[in-house]
Design an enzyme around this catalytic site. Structure first.
Site, PDB file in Angstrom:
ATOM      1  N   ASP A   1     -14.884   9.456   1.212  1.00  0.00           N
ATOM      2  CA  ASP A   1     -14.290   9.959  -0.037  1.00  0.00           C
ATOM      3  C   ASP A   1     -14.728   9.109  -1.243  1.00  0.00           C
ATOM      4  O   ASP A   1     -14.257   9.330  -2.365  1.00  0.00           O
ATOM      5  CB  ASP A   1     -12.754  10.087   0.052  1.00  0.00           C
TER       6      ASP A   1
ATOM      7  N   HIS B   1      -4.068   4.485   6.898  1.00  0.00           N
ATOM      8  CA  HIS B   1      -2.817   4.327   6.124  1.00  0.00           C
ATOM      9  C   HIS B   1      -1.596   4.126   7.024  1.00  0.00           C
ATOM     10  O   HIS B   1      -0.532   3.748   6.544  1.00  0.00           O
ATOM     11  CB  HIS B   1      -2.559   5.539   5.218  1.00  0.00           C
TER      12      HIS B   1
ATOM     13  N   HIS C   1      -9.652   4.860  -0.386  1.00  0.00           N
ATOM     14  CA  HIS C   1      -8.268   4.371  -0.493  1.00  0.00           C
ATOM     15  C   HIS C   1      -8.086   3.089   0.322  1.00  0.00           C
ATOM     16  O   HIS C   1      -8.651   2.961   1.408  1.00  0.00           O
ATOM     17  CB  HIS C   1      -7.297   5.445   0.015  1.00  0.00           C
TER      18      HIS C   1
HETATM   19  C1  SP5 Z   1      -7.331   8.940   4.931  1.00  0.00           C
HETATM   20  C2  SP5 Z   1      -7.244   9.182   3.459  1.00  0.00           C
HETATM   21  O1  SP5 Z   1      -8.274   9.205   2.780  1.00  0.00           O
HETATM   22  N1  SP5 Z   1      -6.040   9.450   2.933  1.00  0.00           N
HETATM   23  C3  SP5 Z   1      -5.894   9.671   1.538  1.00  0.00           C
HETATM   24  C4  SP5 Z   1      -4.519  10.089   1.143  1.00  0.00           C
HETATM   25  C5  SP5 Z   1      -4.435  10.328  -0.319  1.00  0.00           C
HETATM   26  N2  SP5 Z   1      -3.272  11.060  -0.668  1.00  0.00           N
HETATM   27  C6  SP5 Z   1      -2.881  11.092  -2.041  1.00  0.00           C
HETATM   28  C7  SP5 Z   1      -3.968  11.439  -2.956  1.00  0.00           C
HETATM   29  C8  SP5 Z   1      -3.520  11.564  -4.380  1.00  0.00           C
HETATM   30  C9  SP5 Z   1      -4.717  11.865  -5.228  1.00  0.00           C
HETATM   31  N3  SP5 Z   1      -4.360  12.329  -6.512  1.00  0.00           N
HETATM   32  C10 SP5 Z   1      -5.499  12.894  -7.193  1.00  0.00           C
HETATM   33  C11 SP5 Z   1      -5.132  14.170  -7.824  1.00  0.00           C
HETATM   34  C12 SP5 Z   1      -6.344  14.991  -8.179  1.00  0.00           C
HETATM   35  N4  SP5 Z   1      -5.970  16.080  -9.041  1.00  0.00           N
HETATM   36 ZN    ZN Z   2      -9.285   7.945   1.637  1.00  0.00          ZN
END
Ligand code: SP5
Ligand code: ZN
Length: 341
Positions: free
Chosen positions: A284, A159, A197
């Site tokens: 993930d 990211h 992501h």
């Molecule tokens: C490296 C990597 O995998 N970074 C991921 C960053 C994600 N950050 C925000 C995630 C928001 C997810 N929202 C889900 C809520 C679940 N209750």
């Molecule tokens: Zn990720």
């Protein structure tokens, strides 16, 4: 397969991130790397060695100097304000606000951050440089003739763009390694991102280039983080037009849909004629991941590794996401063992 690992990752241990409207304990924890290392050892993947230090020059091939200096000094300048908590931004340089670098750390933190989930801590700089060194040492080994290497990079990187952090990432380890491969003789490098992501940072870094092909399979940004990049119509610009491929899949997509996208990506890599492959390895995509919504099961990661091996390219794996801490070791080790089988 050789693994590159440094204990310095432990120095990145954020307390909390903003999630669903509240500050929650960080999902990106030191225990993730501990679990992966334990699995690598248990499965006898091969030697685990300490990365060699490469200094800032190869990082500056990818990252903006102002951003690098900010990261290097942020914690000291933040604590000089009398604070003893992690540094998190509180606003962003959004539409029609001036794109001017603020003078002090508080404003710079906002300028150089993408989100409020990526705390800068006392050890962030050391951990992030050690992760970049792991990726760089991996690239060096590929140049030296190694078939495949695993850089156990934590914090993750995909990211992070040239001049911002976000999504738990500070330095873009995979991009730094891909650039190092280019700088040391590999003519065409493909970066395949299989994290849930979108790898917005990596895409951005190589968007106008035809020597590094970027492909990403991820949750559709119409509903999933990072929302503002990763759509199917982003195909590259200028020289880079035709060298960027996004495969956004609806949240909840099934395993066969995911593997169909993987086949499409692999076909493009073969067609590109890559000399080396860098895999941004996020797990993930696992069904049990607490913040993601794909459905891969632990044995599916073995299949992923085997398919990647089918490209028959020198391959560097860089660890990205994966937040189901219990199974993360098996999921990652399955990819690596599936590759070697
Ligand atoms: C490296 C990597 O995998 N970074 C991921 C960053 C994600 N950050 C925000 C995630 C928001 C997810 N929202 C889900 C809520 C679940 N209750
Ligand atoms: Zn990720």
């Amino acid at each position: 397969m050789l693994t590159l690992y440094s204990d310095s990752h432990r120095l990145q241990h954020g307390r909390s991130e903003l999630i669903d409207g509240t500050l929650k304990p960080c999902f990106e924890t030191p225990s993730r790397a501990d679990m992966v290392l334990a699995a690598v050892r248990e499965r006898d993947l091969g030697d685990v060695i300490h990365p060699r230090r490469h200094g800032l020059a190869p990082i500056l091939r990818v990252h903006d100097e102002g951003y690098v200096r900010f990261l290097e000094t942020a914690w000291q300048r933040w604590t000089a304000l009398g604070r003893d908590c992690d540094a998190l931004p509180k606003m962003w340089q959004i539409r029609r606000l001036r794109e001017t670098v603020p003078e002090q750390v508080e404003g710079q933190l906002c300028y150089y951050s993408m989100d409020c989930g990526t705390p800068i801590t006392a050890g962030t700089w050391q951990a992030a440089t050690a992760a970049a060194d792991a990726a760089l040492t991996g690239a060096e080994r590929l140049i030296g003739g190694e078939r495949a290497v695993f850089a156990l990079t934590r914090p993750p990187g995909h990211h992070a763009a040239s001049d911002y952090c976000g999504g738990y990432c500070f330095f873009n380890n995979a991009a730094i390694a891909a650039q190092a491969l280019r700088d040391h003789g590999m003519r065409r490098v493909a970066v395949l991102d299989v994290d849930y992501h979108h790898g917005n940072g990596t895409q951005d870094i190589f968007y106008r280039r035809s020597d590094v092909l970027f492909l990403s399979i991820h949750g559709d940004p119409r509903t999933e983080y990072p929302f503002f990049l990763g759509h199917a119509d982003e195909k590259g610009e200028d020289e880079g037009l035709g060298y960027n491929f996004n495969f956004p899949l609806a949240a909840g997509s099934c395993v066969s849909t995911w593997f169909f996208a993987l086949d499409c990506a692999l076909e493009q890599i073969a067609r590109f004629g890559a000399d080396a492959l860098v895999v941004s390895l996020g797990v993930d995509t696992f069904r049990g991941d607490p913040i993601s919504r794909f459905q891969l099961e632990t044995p599916d990661f073995t299949t992923l590794g085997a398919r990647l091996a089918g490209l028959k390219l020198p391959t560097l794996f860089c660890l990205e996401g994966g937040y189901a801490v219990g199974p993360i070791g098996d999921n990652v080790a399955n990819v690596l063992c599936g590759f070697e089988a």
